[in-house]
Design a protein around this motif. Structure first.
Motif, PDB file in Angstrom:
ATOM      1  N   TRP A 156      -2.909  -1.575  -9.865  1.00 47.12           N
ATOM      2  CA  TRP A 156      -3.950  -1.134 -10.805  1.00 47.12           C
ATOM      3  C   TRP A 156      -4.477   0.245 -10.420  1.00 47.12           C
ATOM      4  N   ARG A 157      -4.596   0.494  -9.107  1.00 50.88           N
ATOM      5  CA  ARG A 157      -5.093   1.796  -8.660  1.00 50.88           C
ATOM      6  C   ARG A 157      -4.045   2.890  -8.815  1.00 50.88           C
ATOM      7  N   ALA A 179      -5.555   1.404 -14.917  1.00 53.31           N
ATOM      8  CA  ALA A 179      -6.896   1.495 -14.355  1.00 53.31           C
ATOM      9  C   ALA A 179      -7.921   1.978 -15.364  1.00 53.31           C
ATOM     10  N   ASP A 202       0.810  -1.209   0.000  1.00 56.49           N
ATOM     11  CA  ASP A 202       0.000   0.000   0.000  1.00 56.49           C
ATOM     12  C   ASP A 202       0.847   1.265   0.000  1.00 56.49           C
ATOM     13  N   ARG A 249      -3.703  -5.214  -6.764  1.00 56.43           N
ATOM     14  CA  ARG A 249      -4.804  -4.255  -6.637  1.00 56.43           C
ATOM     15  C   ARG A 249      -4.268  -2.836  -6.487  1.00 56.43           C
ATOM     16  N   HIS A 250      -3.220  -2.685  -5.680  1.00 55.56           N
ATOM     17  CA  HIS A 250      -2.633  -1.350  -5.495  1.00 55.56           C
ATOM     18  C   HIS A 250      -1.953  -0.877  -6.784  1.00 55.56           C
ATOM     19  N   LYS A 305      -2.085 -10.584  -4.503  1.00 60.39           N
ATOM     20  CA  LYS A 305      -3.305  -9.923  -4.993  1.00 60.39           C
ATOM     21  C   LYS A 305      -3.431  -8.507  -4.435  1.00 60.39           C
ATOM     22  N   ARG A 306      -3.053  -8.336  -3.188  1.00 65.59           N
ATOM     23  CA  ARG A 306      -3.100  -6.995  -2.570  1.00 65.59           C
ATOM     24  C   ARG A 306      -2.161  -6.039  -3.305  1.00 65.59           C
TER      25      ARG A 306
END
Length: 190
Positions: free
Chosen positions: A82-83, A89, A53, A79-80, A75-76
């Motif tokens: 892609w954001r 995104a 993060d 996800r970060h 996966k975490r």
């Protein structure tokens, strides 16, 4: 052609490679089992990885793709990623898998089509057949007596189909024939 000794040597090498892969997978499973008991912060510290993060656009996320990293942390991190990157995104709607192909089947207005199972597009073909059986309607032309012969020949050459309500229907232009390119060279002209 391989000799029996070459085949046997290749089989032994393949078997040894298979055993190595099995040992690596077993070690990886044991590692994941040991990491499952720890919290995410402890896992990241033991693997020497930063908090996913806290990473920003342009940082390297490759370390999270290692097999040693548990799936939930991978996966975490993804996800970060892609954001963090607007290019990744951005959903531009050009992906084939973005379409909802069930929308018409479960919506309030079902999709209307002339397709019939086992018969295809039958309604269109039946309409074409009905029009062929009805035959064309030829318009009558009244003219003065002195030009009657010319108009009769013209009317016979071009008939106009009229629908049942009497309005004139425009004729389709004649189908275009494909043109072929022709070349002339200076030697041919002379």
């Amino acid at each position: 052609m391989m000799s029996s000794w070459s085949r046997r040597r290749a089989a032994v090498a393949a078997e040894a490679e298979k055993e190595d892969r099995a040992a690596q997978e077993a070690a990886l499973v044991q590692e994941h089992e040991a990491l499952a008991e720890k919290s995410d912060d402890e896992i990241l510290e033991s693997l020497g990885l930063p908090d996913p993060d806290s990473l920003a656009m342009g940082d390297d996320f490759k370390a999270f793709m290692s097999k040693a990293v548990p799936e939930h942390i991978r996966k975490r991190a993804l996800r970060h990623l892609w954001r963090s990157n607007p290019v990744l995104a951005c959903v531009d709607g050009l992906n084939d898998y973005d379409d909802d192909y069930l929308a018409q089947s479960i919506g309030q207005d079902p999709l209307k089509t002339t397709y019939q199972v086992g018969k295809g597009m039958l309604a269109h073909l039946l309409e074409v057949e009905r029009q062929k059986e009805a035959g064309p309607v030829v318009a009558k032309v009244e003219v003065e007596e002195d030009t009657a012969e010319d108009v009769t020949e013209t009317a016979a050459a071009t008939s106009v189909d009229l629908p049942e309500d009497g309005a004139a229907v425009e004729e389709d232009p004649a189908p275009l024939t494909p043109r072929r390119m022709q070349f002339q060279f200076e030697d041919d002209v002379a």
